[in-house]
Structures are given as structure tokens and as C-alpha cells.
Design an enzyme around this catalytic site. Structure first.
Site, PDB file in Angstrom:
ATOM      1  N   LYS A   1      89.583  80.733  35.921  1.00 46.47           N
ATOM      2  CA  LYS A   1      89.453  81.278  37.278  1.00 46.47           C
ATOM      3  C   LYS A   1      88.507  80.417  38.105  1.00 46.47           C
ATOM      4  O   LYS A   1      87.779  79.577  37.564  1.00 46.47           O
ATOM      5  CB  LYS A   1      88.972  82.725  37.198  1.00 46.47           C
ATOM      6  CG  LYS A   1      87.664  82.889  36.458  1.00 46.47           C
ATOM      7  CD  LYS A   1      87.465  84.321  35.966  1.00 46.47           C
ATOM      8  CE  LYS A   1      86.115  84.428  35.291  1.00 46.47           C
ATOM      9  NZ  LYS A   1      85.921  85.708  34.623  1.00 46.47           N
TER      10      LYS A   1
ATOM     11  N   TYR B   1      65.780  69.997  59.231  1.00 38.39           N
ATOM     12  CA  TYR B   1      65.734  71.210  60.062  1.00 38.39           C
ATOM     13  C   TYR B   1      64.452  71.994  59.806  1.00 38.39           C
ATOM     14  O   TYR B   1      64.034  72.166  58.656  1.00 38.39           O
ATOM     15  CB  TYR B   1      66.918  72.115  59.750  1.00 38.39           C
ATOM     16  CG  TYR B   1      68.239  71.602  60.271  1.00 38.39           C
ATOM     17  CD1 TYR B   1      68.471  71.484  61.634  1.00 38.39           C
ATOM     18  CD2 TYR B   1      69.252  71.247  59.383  1.00 38.39           C
ATOM     19  CE1 TYR B   1      69.698  71.025  62.112  1.00 38.39           C
ATOM     20  CE2 TYR B   1      70.477  70.790  59.849  1.00 38.39           C
ATOM     21  CZ  TYR B   1      70.692  70.679  61.214  1.00 38.39           C
ATOM     22  OH  TYR B   1      71.895  70.224  61.686  1.00 38.39           O
TER      23      TYR B   1
HETATM   24  C1  PLP Z   1      85.395  85.368  33.346  1.00 38.13           C
HETATM   25  C2  PLP Z   1      85.949  86.103  32.214  1.00 38.13           C
HETATM   26  C3  PLP Z   1      85.882  85.577  30.922  1.00 38.13           C
HETATM   27  C4  PLP Z   1      85.139  84.307  30.576  1.00 38.13           C
HETATM   28  O1  PLP Z   1      83.760  84.526  30.707  1.00 38.13           O
HETATM   29  P1  PLP Z   1      82.711  83.415  30.243  1.00 38.13           P
HETATM   30  O2  PLP Z   1      81.419  84.131  30.233  1.00 38.13           O
HETATM   31  O3  PLP Z   1      82.758  82.347  31.272  1.00 38.13           O
HETATM   32  O4  PLP Z   1      83.154  82.949  28.915  1.00 38.13           O
HETATM   33  C5  PLP Z   1      86.511  86.274  29.912  1.00 38.13           C
HETATM   34  N1  PLP Z   1      87.171  87.425  30.163  1.00 38.13           N
HETATM   35  C6  PLP Z   1      87.239  87.973  31.402  1.00 38.13           C
HETATM   36  C7  PLP Z   1      87.973  89.251  31.617  1.00 38.13           C
HETATM   37  C8  PLP Z   1      86.629  87.335  32.472  1.00 38.13           C
HETATM   38  O5  PLP Z   1      86.697  87.880  33.686  1.00 38.13           O
END
Ligand code: PLP
Length: 386
Positions: free
Chosen positions: A52, A279
Site C-alpha cells: 500500500k 523563511y
Molecule cells: C499495513 C498492513 C500490514 C503491514 O504492516 P507492517 O507493519 O508494515 O508490516 C499488514 N496487514 C495489514 C492489514 C495492514 O494494513
């Protein structure tokens, strides 16, 4: 840089020479060795890389194609459109969309062969209806909320949910999953409670004769700290990219950061005493210094909140960023040292013997490594190295 190292993903097609000097290098061999290390730890459990938020900033399509080559079993993304982008890019492997869904999205899931997360009986009804209309079968993973209160059926209602899910004509229940809220912590009390609740639901399913091929709960923290939570599949996100999810997590799997964030000096100058930088004029020196300007800023995801704390690597040495971080530029104090236009600057990664880690930036910005990685803007070109 030669042309073969360039990826046009998320960036307009321009020649290698004209490429913006601020870019991300993704080391594919690091991704590959991290994948192998996780696979070794997880034994016979399948691996579902979680990609993601543009694969944690590493570039969704490229990383997905690479994971497919490495033999990952499944991919996980947060949103429907991430799944569709992967299908349009020719990724054929199974993809689970982890997030909550709306009724009008369901036909697109089915048409793109994306696995749905079913997080309530109401959603199951909508999925079954949409599948019937399309004369297709919808593949779902049931989401059980064992202690996070985002989406999913509460563990205390899970039995009814599972029983009901197996009664639909147009739904294939391929998996059941849950998600840990605190698995990268040194105190695993809540995590063990979640695991127990998940096991209770699975025991009910088994005793009732419901066959569920893919049971899963473990994220990076779980993979590192709770091998007993592997089940049929594990879901590594940040660990795959070579970054540990927290400072206190047990580092039981050796991984290497895959991402390096680089830029170049585009300006050198001498700053006279009492001439403020940037700034708000929040920084000035009472003695003359040398400084360089680097073409990166908060508009790239180099957080403004790191002002006064951030450092960069130049000529193998750490130097402080001075004045407010701007949208597109930062100024670096090199005191009495020398530097030249085009000198390489490392914002995240190694240069010589020195290293600046994602965790360092997270500390300066007062956030977690996840937020640093996922905020590196898509205007920063990604370059893939073998
Ligand atoms: C983001 C996510 C993961 C992975 O999490 P990490 O801590 O980056 O390993 C796994 N399962 C779900 C449902 C997630 O949303």
C-alpha cells in the site's frame, strides 16, 4: 546514471541527463534478500507483501512486478484503485484489498479479479448480490476485529459471521484474517490477547467443518516477535523494505534498507555573519560560514517539522540543515569545508562510512518510519538498481 536504471513510473518521460537531481534509488537486491530472510523466518507459511501507499514509497508497480518474480504468493494493497493499477500493469498474481469497501465498488473488484475484504454481514450481502448480477463468484477474506476497532466483525460476534459467510451461493471464502494493533512493542500483552481471540474464532470454524485455506494475522511486528502467529500466510510491509517497525522491536530477521534518497548540490555560497537563512529568519550565525543549497523540500516529503534537527551526508560527512525547510529547497551548513555544484548529497542512506536512516528522519520529524517512507512525493523520480 544510465537510461536502464531509470523508471518513468510516476514521472514524466525526460532524458536521463535532464532528470531532476533529487531521486530515490531502490536497491532490488536488498528487496530480494529481505524477502528471502522473511521467507526463511516464516517457514512454510505463504508470503503476502503489503504494497500500500506506493509500496511504502518504493513504487507500487515496479515492486509488485519484482515480488511476482521473487515468487511471492499473494499481494496486499489498501485500496481498490491500487489493485486495479496492478491489474492494468499486467500483474497476474492474487491481490487482496485490505481496506473497507463500498457497495458501488464491488463489481470492479470482481471484474478485476481482486480479493475482497468482507468486514460485516451487510457487506457479504452486497458482495453476493453483485456477484450474482455478474454471474461470477467473488473471492473474499473475512476480517475479524480482535482488538483494533477499525474494520471487521468483533471477535465476540465472529462465530455467527463465519457461519453465515459459508452460506452464500456466489461467495468463495478463501481466507480469514485479523490485524495486530501493537505487535512491534516490547509489551505484547494486547497482542497475545488478540492472538487468543483469533484462535478462538478459528477453532470454532474448524469444529464446525468450515475449511479456510488462508488464515493470517501477522504484520512485520508479528513476524519478528510472534512466530506462533504465522498461520498460513504472513503480511510483511515495512520489514520487506528493510526498515524495522519500531525502535524496541526484536530484530530477529536481518534486513537491509532498500531505499536511498539522494540529491545534489545546486548552489554554493558564503554567508556573512548575521545574515539569516530561510523563511522567518530563524537561523543565523555570528561568524562567516560556507553553505550549499539542495533542491529538495517539504513538497517532496522532506518534512518541515525536521527544521533545526535534520542532517544530510555530503563528502562522507554529516552536516546540519539550517533555517526553515522550504517547499523545494534546503540550505546546509558546511562551516569551513569545501563542496561543489553537482556533489552528491544523501538524505536517507549511506555515504562512505556514515548513514542516515529512515528512523533518524522519523525521530527528527516526531513521527514513525512508516510516515517518512509513504510521504516521499511521487514527483521524486524512482530509479531501480540491481
Ligand atoms: C499495513 C498492513 C500490514 C503491514 O504492516 P507492517 O507493519 O508494515 O508490516 C499488514 N496487514 C495489514 C492489514 C495492514 O494494513
Amino acid at each position: 546514471m544510465d537510461n536502464q536504471k531509470l523508471s518513468a513510473e510516476n514521472y514524466p518521460q525526460i532524458s536521463a541527463n535532464a532528470l531532476r537531481p533529487t531521486y530515490i534509488e531502490v536497491n532490488l537486491s536488498a528487496l530480494s534478500s529481505n524477502f528471502d530472510a522473511i521467507k526463511k523466518r516464516a517457514g512454510k507459511s505463504k508470503i503476502m507483501p503489503i504494497l500500500k501507499a506506493n509500496a511504502y514509497g518504493h513504487g507500487l508497480v515496479k515492486v509488485a512486478q519484482y515480488m511476482e518474480n521473487l515468487g511471492a504468493d499473494y499481494l496486499g494493497v489498501a485500496f481498490l484503485e491500487e489493485g486495479i493499477l496492478l491489474r492494468e500493469s499486467g500483474v497476474k498474481m492474487p491481490i487482496l484489498v485490505l481496506g473497507g469497501i463500498l457497495g458501488n465498488q464491488i463489481p470492479l473488484f470482481i471484474e478485476n479479479d481482486l480479493t475482497l475484504t468482507a468486514s460485516s454481514i451487510e457487506k457479504l450481502n452486497l458482495i453476493d448480490e453483485a456477484a450474482e448480477n455478474l454471474k461470477a463468484k467473488a473471492k473474499v477474506h473475512l476480517k475479524i476485529d480482535t482488538g483494533m476497532e477499525r474494520i471487521g466483525v468483533h471477535y465476540y460476534n465472529a462465530n455467527k459471521f463465519i457461519e453465515k459467510a459459508f452460506g452464500y451461493k456466489n461467495i468463495i471464502v478463501e481466507g480469514v484474517f485479523s490485524h495486530f494493533a501493537d505487535s512491534a512493542s516490547s509489551d505484547l500483552t494486547h497482542t497475545y490477547l488478540q492472538l487468543e481471540r483469533f484462535n478462538d474464532a478459528l477453532n470454532f470454524a474448524r469444529k464446525s467443518g468450515f475449511e479456510i485455506p488462508l488464515k493470517h494475522i501477522s504484520n512485520s511486528g508479528g513476524i519478528l516477535q510472534l512466530p506462533e502467529a504465522d498461520f498460513d500466510l504472513v503480511r510483511p510491509g515495512i520489514l520487506l523494505f528493510g526498515v524495522y517497525p519500531s525502535a524496541e522491536v526484536k530484530r530477529t530477521v536481518p534486513v537491509t534498507p532498500a531505499l536511498t534518497w539522494k540529491s545534489r548540490v545546486v548552489y554554493f555560497k558564503v554567508i556573512k555573519p548575521n545574515h539569516p537563512v530561510g523563511y522567518g529568519m530563524i537561523w543565523k550565525s555570528d561568524k562567516q560560514i560556507r553553505a550549499v543549497t539542495i533542491p529538495v523540500g517539504y513538497g517532496d516529503g522532506y518534512f518541515r517539522s525536521m527544521t533545526g534537527k535534520a542532517e544530510v551526508l555530503l563528502n562522507g560527512k554529516k552536516y546540519p540543515v539550517i533555517g526553515r525547510i522550504s517547499m523545494d529547497q534546503i540550505v546546509v551548513n558546511i562551516e569551513g569545508d569545501s563542496a561543489f555544484n553537482n556533489d552528491e548529497v544523501v538524505l536517507i542512506g549511506r555515504q562512505g562510512k556514515e548513514e542516515i536512516s529512515v528512523a533518524d528522519l522519523a525521530e527528527w520529524a516526531g513521527t514513525v518510519p512508516y510516515e517518512i517512507l509513504t510521504n516521499i512525493n511521487t514527483r521524486v523520480p524512482r530509479v531501480y538498481l540491481r
